[in-house]
Enzyme design. Structure first.
Site, PDB file in Angstrom:
ATOM      1  N   TYR A 101      44.398  48.823  36.071  1.00 17.76           N
ATOM      2  CA  TYR A 101      43.533  47.937  35.293  1.00 17.76           C
ATOM      3  C   TYR A 101      42.946  46.878  36.215  1.00 17.76           C
ATOM      4  CZ  TYR A 101      42.046  44.215  32.146  1.00 17.76           C
ATOM      5  OH  TYR A 101      41.299  43.273  31.504  1.00 17.76           O
ATOM      6  N   GLU A 189      35.180  44.628  33.231  1.00 24.50           N
ATOM      7  CA  GLU A 189      36.527  45.196  33.112  1.00 24.50           C
ATOM      8  C   GLU A 189      36.512  46.705  33.351  1.00 24.50           C
ATOM      9  OE1 GLU A 189      39.763  44.390  29.721  1.00 24.50           O
ATOM     10  OE2 GLU A 189      38.460  46.067  29.207  1.00 24.50           O
TER      11      GLU A 189
END
Ligand code: GDP
Ligand code: MN
Length: 380
Positions: A101, A189
């Protein structure tokens, strides 16, 4: 402005961030065309501006034309958390060794950019943050200093990314940071950021929120704006230059000043009603502004009553009263209107309105009384 995944990936590409080859498809046939072009296996992905598509059945692997037909057909039209899928992104499927992530966003209280990196990707970061907060390596970045490769290298090591992923990941993170800053994002993101079994690192998903305050220096954002599904009420309000936010209730609200408008929502709520909108007509509310405000609220089919809450300060209540009367001459309003007028020149204002009052246009002396009256209409 939030971007669709495919737009986010296009945006990433401009900054040299590696993504899988793919294309958009609005029909099953188009999905077949893209699959033929990028090569099997492919991943078919619902394009909706909401997370958790995978879990909701909006991300499927296809290894043949038949599977593309089945999955593309099933995903188009699928309702994911209230978002109906109208467009697909089809890309060449990746083999995944590891899912990470990575994101950049603004840390307002500390006046820095915040990078978040975790070796536990592919799942919701909120869950990771809750269950194993230590698994997220936070990096505060001074906007005047930026992010250099050396710092990014230390960061990927600290986050525990696999050895063979680190050099590429650090390079990608620097590019992602550049995208975030120069691309004027509020959020950039990547979840998951993957390591493939043959040792390549690239972005498998893209979540990008653009900072609308920077739109003046991004004429190229026009193409993103074109695909925005805006609330038709908010669109109309924007065209009329109003400070309007659509809500779900039945009491239309017009107030002067953001603070009073918010208090009005609270009071309506407190007496058992629900607001259909937030609308601040600001100072110096004249007939034009009032007419525009009434027009926008009037188009909302859920609205059963309109509550006009004015506290005159610099705004003079007699001017507002004239504005209301003039506006009512221009727009045919379907809902009853309850007014609370107080403050500067309130006496004069009420006097101006008096001859026009009837059982569908009425005034109340206080904000609470007016809210009660409005909610009584709404609940009829
Ligand atoms: P989200 O659920 O909306 O975040 O959609 P994602 O694009 O993140 O996809 C969800 C999950 O599907 C990912 O975490 C992966 O596990 C899986 N996935 C997506 N693309 C691929 C792919 O190309 N290959 C494989 N094997 N899995 C994929
Ligand atoms: Mn994702």
């Amino acid at each position: 402005m939030d971007l669709f995944e495919y737009q986010g990936k296009q945006y990433f590409s401009r900054f040299g961030i590696a993504v899988s080859p793919g294309g958009v498809a609005d029909t099953v046939d188009e999905a077949l065309d893209v699959a033929a072009r990028v090569g099997y296996p492919v991943v078919i992905k619902a394009q909706v501006k909401v997370g958790g598509r995978g879990k909701a059945g909006g991300v499927k692997l296809a290894t043949s034309d038949d599977e593309v037909r089945t999955h593309a057909g099933a995903i188009l039209g699928l309702d994911i958390k209230g978002h109906v899928v109208k467009r697909l992104w089809v890309e060449h499927a990746s083999d995944i060794a590891k899912e990470y992530y990575a994101s950049f966003t603004l840390d307002r209280p500390n006046k820095v950019h915040l990078g978040m990196l975790s070796a536990q990707g592919g799942v919701e970061i909120e869950v990771v943050a809750e269950e194993s907060p230590d698994a997220i390596a936070m990096l505060q970045i001074d906007p005047l200093v930026g992010l250099d490769v050396a710092t990014a290298r230390r960061w990927v090591a600290e986050a525990g990314l696999d050895e063979e992923a680190r050099v590429q990941a650090a390079d990608l993170l620097v590019k992602l940071y550049t995208c975030y800053v120069e691309g004027d994002c509020d959020l950039a993101e990547v979840n998951p950021l993957i390591l493939t079994p043959d040792g390549r690192v690239h972005a498998l998903d893209a979540k990008v929120t653009l900072d609308e305050n920077a739109s003046f220096r991004h004429p190229e954002w026009e193409e993103f704006r074109a695909t925005e599904t805006e609330d038709p009420r908010e669109k109309m309000a924007k065209e009329k230059g109003l400070n309007y936010i659509g809500l779900d209730g039945t009491v239309g609200i017009i107030a002067n000043g953001a603070g009073l408008a918010m208090s009005t929502l609270d009071v309506v709520n407190q007496v058992g009603g629900s607001a259909a909108n937030f609308l601040d007509i600001g100072g110096g509310a004249n007939a034009d502004v009032m007419a525009a405000a009434l027009e926008v609220i009037n188009t909302d089919p859920k609205v059963k009553v309109i509550f006009v809450n004015i506290f005159g300060g610099i705004t003079r209540v007699d001017e507002v009263a004239k504005g209301v009367i003039e506006a009512l001459g221009r727009v045919t309003i379907t809902s009853p209107i309850v007014l609370r007028l107080d403050g500067t020149n309130a006496v004069e204002g009420r006097a101006i309105l008096k001859p026009h009052l009837n059982d569908r246009l009425l005034t109340e002396p206080t904000m609470l009384d007016a809210a009660r009256r409005a909610v009584a209409f709404a609940n009829q």
